[in-house]
Design an enzyme around this catalytic site. Structure first.
Site, PDB file in Angstrom:
ATOM      1  N   ARG A 133      -7.734   9.367  -0.792  1.00 48.59           N
ATOM      2  CA  ARG A 133      -7.394   8.438  -1.876  1.00 48.59           C
ATOM      3  C   ARG A 133      -8.524   7.443  -2.050  1.00 48.59           C
ATOM      4  O   ARG A 133      -9.073   6.922  -1.073  1.00 48.59           O
ATOM      5  CB  ARG A 133      -6.089   7.685  -1.570  1.00 48.59           C
ATOM      6  CG  ARG A 133      -4.865   8.590  -1.579  1.00 48.59           C
ATOM      7  CD  ARG A 133      -3.591   7.823  -1.332  1.00 48.59           C
ATOM      8  NE  ARG A 133      -2.450   8.725  -1.220  1.00 48.59           N
ATOM      9  CZ  ARG A 133      -1.233   8.379  -0.835  1.00 48.59           C
ATOM     10  NH1 ARG A 133      -0.991   7.118  -0.518  1.00 48.59           N
ATOM     11  NH2 ARG A 133      -0.253   9.254  -0.757  1.00 48.59           N
ATOM     12  N   ARG A 136      -5.488   1.174   5.863  1.00 51.92           N
ATOM     13  CA  ARG A 136      -5.692   1.692   4.508  1.00 51.92           C
ATOM     14  C   ARG A 136      -7.067   2.352   4.443  1.00 51.92           C
ATOM     15  O   ARG A 136      -8.096   1.680   4.398  1.00 51.92           O
ATOM     16  CB  ARG A 136      -5.579   0.545   3.493  1.00 51.92           C
ATOM     17  CG  ARG A 136      -5.451   1.020   2.055  1.00 51.92           C
ATOM     18  CD  ARG A 136      -5.284  -0.164   1.112  1.00 51.92           C
ATOM     19  NE  ARG A 136      -4.050  -0.891   1.353  1.00 51.92           N
ATOM     20  CZ  ARG A 136      -2.878  -0.573   0.827  1.00 51.92           C
ATOM     21  NH1 ARG A 136      -2.771   0.481   0.028  1.00 51.92           N
ATOM     22  NH2 ARG A 136      -1.805  -1.292   1.096  1.00 51.92           N
ATOM     23  N   GLU A 185       4.917  -0.146   5.699  1.00 52.65           N
ATOM     24  CA  GLU A 185       5.344   1.191   5.296  1.00 52.65           C
ATOM     25  C   GLU A 185       4.653   2.275   6.115  1.00 52.65           C
ATOM     26  O   GLU A 185       3.434   2.260   6.286  1.00 52.65           O
ATOM     27  CB  GLU A 185       5.045   1.406   3.817  1.00 52.65           C
ATOM     28  CG  GLU A 185       5.490   2.761   3.289  1.00 52.65           C
ATOM     29  CD  GLU A 185       4.545   3.328   2.244  1.00 52.65           C
ATOM     30  OE1 GLU A 185       4.390   4.560   2.224  1.00 52.65           O
ATOM     31  OE2 GLU A 185       3.947   2.547   1.475  1.00 52.65           O
ATOM     32  N   SER A 219       7.367   7.176   2.731  1.00 57.60           N
ATOM     33  CA  SER A 219       8.138   7.067   1.494  1.00 57.60           C
ATOM     34  C   SER A 219       8.808   8.407   1.259  1.00 57.60           C
ATOM     35  O   SER A 219       8.133   9.443   1.257  1.00 57.60           O
ATOM     36  CB  SER A 219       7.246   6.726   0.294  1.00 57.60           C
ATOM     37  OG  SER A 219       6.883   5.369   0.291  1.00 57.60           O
ATOM     38  N   ARG A 240      -0.905   5.651  10.443  1.00 54.76           N
ATOM     39  CA  ARG A 240      -0.074   4.446  10.515  1.00 54.76           C
ATOM     40  C   ARG A 240       0.900   4.518  11.686  1.00 54.76           C
ATOM     41  O   ARG A 240       1.226   3.493  12.298  1.00 54.76           O
ATOM     42  CB  ARG A 240       0.663   4.231   9.196  1.00 54.76           C
ATOM     43  CG  ARG A 240      -0.273   3.828   8.065  1.00 54.76           C
ATOM     44  CD  ARG A 240       0.461   3.292   6.866  1.00 54.76           C
ATOM     45  NE  ARG A 240      -0.480   2.732   5.897  1.00 54.76           N
ATOM     46  CZ  ARG A 240      -0.138   1.955   4.876  1.00 54.76           C
ATOM     47  NH1 ARG A 240       1.131   1.637   4.701  1.00 54.76           N
ATOM     48  NH2 ARG A 240      -1.046   1.490   4.046  1.00 54.76           N
TER      49      ARG A 240
END
Length: 430
Positions: free
Chosen positions: A262, A277, A349, A352, A391
């Site tokens: 990403r 990130r 987070e 999801s 994460r």
């Protein structure tokens, strides 16, 4: 992608759904373009009928010796041919424009999605585990003594630039163990089928799951035109692209461990320290292709599969329902799992789990044939992280850290580490 017939039948309901997304009424422009498209198609069909009738009479006029009528009809046939070509090209342009207009609009949301402006308005629905009380000030993952040597940002930056990390030694081994543990749990106990799929995909695959055209800047494209996947959602979901499945084959539950890429285009300045990130990371993804009647039950099941991973690792977490202002573009409902990070003293987070309804299926033309017969129907698609490996690594390191700089590891990982139970202060598995 939205159903144009549903918009025609109830434009007010569609506009109300888009208003929950913060958008002005969309139906007037959509219906105007749709009317233009349908008018072009109708005109082309009428012109084709006129041409067919004239073509039949050309021979009759020639046979009767009526040269003037013959020439008139022949000219009419030629004119109609040109008119048909023009109208068909106009219709083609209108179809593409309508597709682009509908393709740029977000999905409707489920009725029980709470209204809200942003992540601060998300609704917590449950919480598991109690955050550990430390006798010292807990550090963030990259500050822990036993982790520092195995989490090399400097070398990664030399190789690739910012937002990359090189994991080595014991830290790399724990990272790999987490991915294997997740895959084994999902395949052996949760009944998901493991898939090893490409990370380079065609543009139409990114369109199918909703990354294109709206979010192209969030992903990377090669010179040859392939796109690097932002998640295995793209590959796993598109396995049913342009297919008609048998109803008996549903649900199809899949999982994959893959590299993900990403650009993080909209996150400048956010989470720049550590590996929270990154441009390149790994995830164990879950995807389900479901019958429309069962997709919400599948959503709860998928969420539970992700929660179970965290519980087996002994990581405190909370589950929240995303509000309207924090929902993803293509989803009708999303559960976020937020794991406790003591180094930040907050939940972040780590997964999801979302249901897209038939939104992606319409873009992919993915359908199923009802067992009792009848017209094929669109499937429903779901995707969820089970989990984001990097994460999860952060959470394991921060929650297990000891005052001497070592890390006590979760028991669930012992079989994947040859019985080693901790990362010592020198970064060695012991």
């Amino acid at each position: 992608m939205h159903d144009i017939r549903a918009i025609r039948e109830n434009p007010a309901a569609f506009d109300a759904a888009m208003a929950r997304r913060g958008l002005a009424p969309q139906s007037p422009a959509i219906l105007a373009l749709d009317e233009e498209r349908r008018a072009c198609i109708s005109a082309a069909e009428a012109a084709q009928a006129d041409r067919n009738a004239a073509s039949k009479n050309v021979g009759k006029a020639k046979a009767s010796g009526d040269e003037a009528e013959f020439e008139r009809l022949r000219a009419l046939v030629a004119d109609k041919k040109a008119e048909i070509a023009r109208l068909e090209e106009e219709a083609k342009t209108k179809v593409a424009a309508l597709r682009d207009m509908l393709g740029g609009l977000p999905n409707r949301m489920h009725d029980d999605v709470p209204d809200g402006a942003d992540e601060n308005d998300n609704t917590e629905i449950r919480r598991w585990g109690t955050p550990r009380e430390f006798s010292f000030d807990p550090k963030e993952h990259y500050e822990i003594a036993g982790v520092k040597g195995g989490m090399d940002f400097e070398t990664a930056s030399k190789l690739s630039g910012a937002r990359f990390v090189m994991l080595t030694g014991g830290v790399a081994r724990i990272h790999r163990a987490l991915a294997q543990f997740m895959l084994d749990t999902h395949t052996v106990e949760n009944g998901l089928t493991e898939v090893n799929a490409p990370v380079l995909v065609r543009e139409e695959m990114m369109y199918g799951t909703g990354q294109l055209p709206k979010f192209g800047e969030d992903s990377y494209q090669t010179r040859e035109g392939w796109w690097l996947i932002p998640t295995s959602e793209v590959t796993l979901t598109n396995t049913v692209n342009d297919m008609i499945l048998d109803e008996a084959s549903l649900p199809r539950r899949m999982t994959a461990h893959s590299l993900c890429f990403r650009s993080e285009a909209g996150s400048a300045g956010r989470d720049t320290a550590g590996m929270l990130r990154q441009h390149q990371f790994e995830k164990v993804e879950m995807v389900t292709i479901a019958h429309p009647d069962h997709s919400m039950d599948e959503h709860d099941r998928m969420t539970r599969c992700a929660e179970d991973i965290l519980e087996r690792l002994g990581l405190p977490y909370r589950t929240v329902v995303l509000c309207s202002g924090d929902m993803g573009f293509g989803m009708i409902k999303t559960h976020d799992l937020e794991v406790w990070l003591p180094g930040q003293n907050t939940y972040r987070e780590v997964s999801s789990c979302s249901v897209a309804g038939d939104f992606q299926a319409r873009r992919m033309n993915a359908r199923f044939r009802p067992e009792g017969g009848g017209k094929p129907e669109f499937v429903h698609t779901l995707n969820g992280s089970g989990l984001a490996v990097g994460r999860c690594l952060i959470a394991v390191l921060e929650n297990g850290q000891q005052e001497d700089g070592s890390v006590q590891l979760p028991e669930a990982l012992y079989p994947y580490l040859n019985g080693r139970t901790k990362l010592d202060a020198d970064g060695i598995l012991a």
